[in-house]
Design a protein around this motif. Structure first.
Motif, short mmCIF file in Angstrom:
data_model
loop_
_atom_site.label_atom_id
_atom_site.label_comp_id
_atom_site.label_asym_id
_atom_site.label_seq_id
_atom_site.Cartn_x
_atom_site.Cartn_y
_atom_site.Cartn_z
N ILE A 110 0.84 -1.20 0.00
CA ILE A 110 0.00 0.00 0.00
C ILE A 110 0.87 1.25 0.00
CG2 ILE A 110 -1.61 1.35 1.41
CD1 ILE A 110 -2.89 -1.37 2.18
N ILE A 111 1.91 1.27 0.84
CA ILE A 111 2.81 2.43 0.89
C ILE A 111 3.51 2.62 -0.45
CG2 ILE A 111 4.94 3.29 1.95
CD1 ILE A 111 3.93 2.01 4.57
N TYR A 112 3.91 1.51 -1.07
CA TYR A 112 4.58 1.59 -2.37
C TYR A 112 3.65 2.18 -3.43
CZ TYR A 112 6.90 0.21 -6.67
OH TYR A 112 7.47 0.22 -7.90
N ILE A 113 2.40 1.71 -3.47
CA ILE A 113 1.44 2.18 -4.47
C ILE A 113 1.15 3.67 -4.27
CG2 ILE A 113 -0.97 1.99 -5.22
CD1 ILE A 113 -0.69 -1.05 -4.78
N VAL A 114 0.96 4.07 -3.02
CA VAL A 114 0.69 5.48 -2.73
C VAL A 114 1.89 6.34 -3.14
CG1 VAL A 114 0.33 7.15 -0.86
CG2 VAL A 114 -1.01 5.05 -0.93
N GLY A 115 3.09 5.89 -2.80
CA GLY A 115 4.28 6.65 -3.15
C GLY A 115 4.46 6.76 -4.65
N ALA A 116 4.24 5.67 -5.37
CA ALA A 116 4.38 5.69 -6.82
C ALA A 116 3.34 6.61 -7.45
CB ALA A 116 4.24 4.28 -7.38
N SER A 117 2.13 6.62 -6.90
CA SER A 117 1.08 7.49 -7.43
C SER A 117 1.43 8.96 -7.21
CB SER A 117 -0.26 7.17 -6.75
OG SER A 117 -0.62 5.84 -6.99
N VAL A 118 1.90 9.28 -6.02
CA VAL A 118 2.29 10.67 -5.73
C VAL A 118 3.42 11.10 -6.65
CG1 VAL A 118 3.36 12.16 -3.98
CG2 VAL A 118 1.47 10.65 -3.36
N TYR A 119 4.39 10.22 -6.86
CA TYR A 119 5.51 10.54 -7.74
C TYR A 119 5.03 10.77 -9.17
CZ TYR A 119 9.98 10.15 -10.14
OH TYR A 119 11.06 10.38 -10.94
N SER A 120 4.11 9.94 -9.65
CA SER A 120 3.58 10.09 -11.01
C SER A 120 2.85 11.42 -11.17
CB SER A 120 2.63 8.94 -11.34
OG SER A 120 3.33 7.73 -11.33
N VAL A 121 2.05 11.77 -10.18
CA VAL A 121 1.32 13.05 -10.24
C VAL A 121 2.31 14.20 -10.24
CG1 VAL A 121 -0.23 14.57 -8.94
CG2 VAL A 121 -0.80 12.16 -9.24
N PHE A 122 3.34 14.11 -9.41
CA PHE A 122 4.36 15.16 -9.36
C PHE A 122 5.04 15.33 -10.70
CE2 PHE A 122 8.82 16.35 -8.61
CZ PHE A 122 8.63 17.59 -8.04
N GLN A 123 5.40 14.22 -11.35
CA GLN A 123 6.04 14.28 -12.65
C GLN A 123 5.10 14.89 -13.69
OE1 GLN A 123 9.03 14.07 -12.99
NE2 GLN A 123 9.96 12.16 -12.36
N VAL A 137 2.63 17.05 -13.20
CA VAL A 137 2.50 18.48 -12.94
C VAL A 137 3.75 19.21 -13.42
CG1 VAL A 137 2.42 20.20 -11.09
CG2 VAL A 137 0.87 18.26 -11.04
N ARG A 138 4.93 18.63 -13.15
CA ARG A 138 6.17 19.27 -13.58
C ARG A 138 6.25 19.36 -15.10
NH1 ARG A 138 11.72 16.64 -11.89
NH2 ARG A 138 11.97 16.34 -14.11
N LYS A 139 5.83 18.32 -15.78
CA LYS A 139 5.87 18.32 -17.24
C LYS A 139 4.92 19.37 -17.81
CE LYS A 139 6.35 14.21 -18.92
NZ LYS A 139 6.07 12.86 -19.41
N ARG A 140 3.73 19.48 -17.22
CA ARG A 140 2.77 20.49 -17.69
C ARG A 140 3.29 21.90 -17.46
NH1 ARG A 140 -3.27 18.30 -16.20
NH2 ARG A 140 -3.28 16.63 -17.74
#
Length: 47
Positions: free
Chosen positions: A17-30, A32-35
């Protein structure tokens, strides 16, 4: 001492669960940065 099988299961489930949440947060961050960079490039191109 408790049932070691179920405690291992809970530890593994918590890790997943912690891994999935962390990966999701990282994907959203990437995303936003790309946009932001794309918007910045558009502003520079339009001048």
């Amino acid at each position: 001492m408790g049932d070691s099988t179920s405690s291992m299961f809970y530890a593994f489930a918590a890790f997943i669960i912690i891994y999935i949440v962390g990966a999701s947060v990282y994907s959203v961050f990437q995303l936003v940065r790309k946009r932001r960079e794309r918007r910045k490039d558009e502003r520079i191109d339009n001048g």
